[in-house]
Design an enzyme around this catalytic site. Structure first.
Site, PDB file in Angstrom:
ATOM      1  N   ILE A   1      36.498 -85.508  64.334  1.00  0.00           N
ATOM      2  CA  ILE A   1      35.918 -86.712  63.738  1.00  0.00           C
ATOM      3  C   ILE A   1      37.058 -87.664  63.404  1.00  0.00           C
ATOM      4  O   ILE A   1      37.902 -87.358  62.559  1.00  0.00           O
ATOM      5  CB  ILE A   1      35.084 -86.366  62.488  1.00  0.00           C
ATOM      6  CG1 ILE A   1      33.881 -85.524  62.912  1.00  0.00           C
ATOM      7  CG2 ILE A   1      34.613 -87.640  61.781  1.00  0.00           C
ATOM      8  CD1 ILE A   1      33.072 -84.987  61.763  1.00  0.00           C
TER       9      ILE A   1
ATOM     10  N   ARG B   1      41.640 -93.851  65.923  1.00  0.00           N
ATOM     11  CA  ARG B   1      42.679 -93.449  64.975  1.00  0.00           C
ATOM     12  C   ARG B   1      42.670 -91.932  64.800  1.00  0.00           C
ATOM     13  O   ARG B   1      41.832 -91.371  64.109  1.00  0.00           O
ATOM     14  CB  ARG B   1      42.463 -94.120  63.622  1.00  0.00           C
ATOM     15  CG  ARG B   1      43.645 -93.900  62.704  1.00  0.00           C
ATOM     16  CD  ARG B   1      43.352 -94.268  61.274  1.00  0.00           C
ATOM     17  NE  ARG B   1      44.544 -94.121  60.468  1.00  0.00           N
ATOM     18  CZ  ARG B   1      45.035 -92.955  60.066  1.00  0.00           C
ATOM     19  NH1 ARG B   1      44.428 -91.835  60.381  1.00  0.00           N
ATOM     20  NH2 ARG B   1      46.144 -92.905  59.344  1.00  0.00           N
TER      21      ARG B   1
ATOM     22  N   ARG C   1      46.271 -83.563  65.554  1.00  0.00           N
ATOM     23  CA  ARG C   1      44.865 -83.220  65.758  1.00  0.00           C
ATOM     24  C   ARG C   1      44.548 -82.962  67.236  1.00  0.00           C
ATOM     25  O   ARG C   1      45.246 -83.417  68.139  1.00  0.00           O
ATOM     26  CB  ARG C   1      43.969 -84.339  65.219  1.00  0.00           C
ATOM     27  CG  ARG C   1      44.123 -84.604  63.738  1.00  0.00           C
ATOM     28  CD  ARG C   1      43.890 -83.365  62.910  1.00  0.00           C
ATOM     29  NE  ARG C   1      43.839 -83.649  61.484  1.00  0.00           N
ATOM     30  CZ  ARG C   1      43.893 -82.729  60.539  1.00  0.00           C
ATOM     31  NH1 ARG C   1      44.004 -81.460  60.865  1.00  0.00           N
ATOM     32  NH2 ARG C   1      43.831 -83.063  59.259  1.00  0.00           N
ATOM     33  N   GLY C   2      43.443 -82.238  67.447  1.00  0.00           N
ATOM     34  CA  GLY C   2      43.098 -81.781  68.788  1.00  0.00           C
ATOM     35  C   GLY C   2      42.946 -82.890  69.803  1.00  0.00           C
ATOM     36  O   GLY C   2      43.434 -82.786  70.942  1.00  0.00           O
TER      37      GLY C   2
ATOM     38  N   ASP D   1      40.608 -95.974  52.193  1.00  0.00           N
ATOM     39  CA  ASP D   1      40.350 -94.611  52.652  1.00  0.00           C
ATOM     40  C   ASP D   1      40.150 -93.652  51.483  1.00  0.00           C
ATOM     41  O   ASP D   1      40.039 -94.061  50.327  1.00  0.00           O
ATOM     42  CB  ASP D   1      41.463 -94.130  53.599  1.00  0.00           C
ATOM     43  CG  ASP D   1      42.830 -94.113  52.941  1.00  0.00           C
ATOM     44  OD1 ASP D   1      42.943 -93.583  51.821  1.00  0.00           O
ATOM     45  OD2 ASP D   1      43.803 -94.612  53.547  1.00  0.00           O
TER      46      ASP D   1
END
Length: 488
Positions: free
Chosen positions: A175, A189, A194-195, A287
């Site tokens: 996500i 972004r 991350r994967g 955020d």
């Protein structure tokens, strides 16, 4: 609670009065954030805004706004049951060898259940009922939220991104937020660890001039969304785990324009690609830290095709200073993490990620201490065992007489059992969240471990204090005549 897709989940929430339809016109520009935030802070229901000015789609927010709804999304009825999901993951991640023939047979149902939840591939999926291509592609027709006054543009927040690296059969789900650039362009972004980003890096090395296929699902079923943020073992796909949670196999369909697969029951799917070397400045955005982040460059996602169901629902959220939806999600997932940690480190009694610590930046661990230096081993374990804790900046380790979820207990232990010089571990130049502007270098910073356990011989030369406790017989005697004292 078992369900088939997002719409079935919404219907069941509504039947339990855990979802509220909002028919009054509420704008996705700032107003939905205010309404959603007020409702979340009061522990209120999920919200379905059915009257979105200038848009034809309803907007779903606060889906995971309470721990109860997160548990329901994982197929359970309460947060207590989430420990069982953690035990299941621990068993799948590192199964114990059978102790005998009978024990081997007892383990078969679990293995069979996991294998039977392999995704089912279908054609003619609901998510491809309507197709927008070429000049029809227009992301501005989606009611994408602008969450905060300082946000540079509308932001997709619940986009479930599917990628696959070169020569890999398994697809990755993650996500990642996406800034709206134009009718057919978004900024993807993702952090370099991350994967999705790793898949893209591998693709660029293998095919430096070729486009990288990407699919983004908006409005997946809750189990699939939650599987994407849960530490699923490498031996089990997120889709299979989602099937375990949901109680039925995940139905997948192949994208029209590439070989990636997406949930067949998804509300909306974006198909497209990343062009190597094509990046754009992303942000600023408010955020989960409670601040606006700095502007950084990330890949541009070109959308070639939008497919959707009849009368699609746009799933959205906002992030801000906790509590927000990711913080609530973190509280629930905390219960899943505990059995995973205890499987590898049985001395761990409790593990807590306070939501006010942005859900992952600070951890409190209580242990049954067994030897000098034990607390430091646990610090290293937390930082290294699960990738979810890669960005945890502070780890506080306490004895098992301390309640990890009670700050009064934790602070008492820190101020009475710690010497700042002896009991503080500093580790420099470690991976840190790019959103952490307090780190000296973007994406790289330090970590601090604090040993708030009682010290053993070898850790101190002084006689250690003994905690004060009242005699149990005296306590029972006083409790027996308490009602006669005229005191409340």
């Amino acid at each position: 609670m078992k369900y088939s897709d997002l719409r079935d989940f919404i219907a069941q929430l509504e039947s339990r009065e855990l979802l509220k339809r909002i028919d009054y016109p509420v704008s996705p520009h700032l107003e939905m954030t205010v309404v959603s935030d007020k409702v979340l802070r009061s522990g209120g229901p999920a919200l379905l805004f059915t009257n979105t000015p200038n848009y034809d789609m309803p907007v779903l927010t606060n889906l995971f706004g309470t721990v109860e709804r997160v548990a329901l999304g994982m197929g359970e009825e309460s947060i207590v049951a989430l420990r069982e999901i953690g035990k299941l993951l621990a068993a799948l991640k590192e199964p114990d060898p059978p102790k005998g023939f009978k024990d081997a047979f007892s383990k078969l149902p679990l293995l069979k259940q996991a294998l039977n939840m392999a995704p089912k591939y279908v054609s003619g999926a609901e998510c491809q009922t309507h197709v927008w291509e070429k000049d029809e592609v227009d992301l501005t027709l989606l009611p994408i939220q602008t969450c905060w006054p300082g946000d540079v543009a509308p932001l997709i927040t619940w986009g479930l991104v599917t990628t696959r690296g070169p020569h890999q059969s398994r697809e990755n789900m993650g996500i990642y937020r996406q800034q709206l650039l134009s009718k057919n362009k978004l900024i993807m972004r993702w952090l370099s660890h991350r994967g999705g980003a790793l898949d893209y890096q591998a693709w660029q090395q293998e095919y430096p001039k070729e486009r990288f296929p990407v699919a983004v699902t908006l409005g997946a079923d809750p189990a699939t969304i939650l599987a994407a943020v849960t530490p699923v073992p490498d031996t089990l796909s997120e889709y299979a785990f989602a099937g375990l949670l949901r109680g039925q196999r995940t139905r997948l369909t192949r994208c029209i324009g590439n070989d990636l697969h997406v949930p067949a029951s998804a509300e909306i799917v974006l198909e497209g690609y990343l062009e190597p070397g094509n990046e754009a400045p992303e942000g600023p955005y408010g955020d989960h830290t409670g601040y606006y982040n700095e502007v950084q460059s990330f890949p541009v996602f070109t959308v070639e095709r939008i497919t959707h169901r009849d009368k699609p629902i746009y799933h959205s959220t906002y992030t801000g200073r906790p509590p927000d939806e990711p913080a609530i999600l973190g509280v629930a997932l905390n219960e899943v993490f505990i059995p995973l940690l205890q499987k590898q480190f049985p001395e761990i009694v409790d593990f807590y990620l306070p939501p006010e610590g942005c859900s992952y930046r600070l951890a409190v661990v209580t242990i049954k201490k067994q030897y000098p230096g034990h607390a430091k081993r646990i610090m290293m374990a937390v930082w290294s065992f699960l990738r979810q804790f890669m960005y945890t900046k502070f780890v506080i380790v306490c004895d098992d007489d301390v309640d990890a979820r009670n700050w009064q207990d934790v602070i008492w232990a820190m101020t009475t059992r710690m010497d700042p010089s002896r009991d503080t571990v500093m580790v420099e130049n470690t991976p840190i969240d790019y959103l952490d502007f307090a780190s000296p270098v973007s994406g790289l910073g330090s970590k601090m471990g604090m040993d708030a356990t009682s010290k053993w011989p070898g850790e101190t030369q002084r006689e250690w204090g003994k905690p004060i406790t009242m005699d149990e017989d005296v306590l029972n005697r006083v409790n027996g005549y308490w009602s006669l004292l005229g005191l409340k």
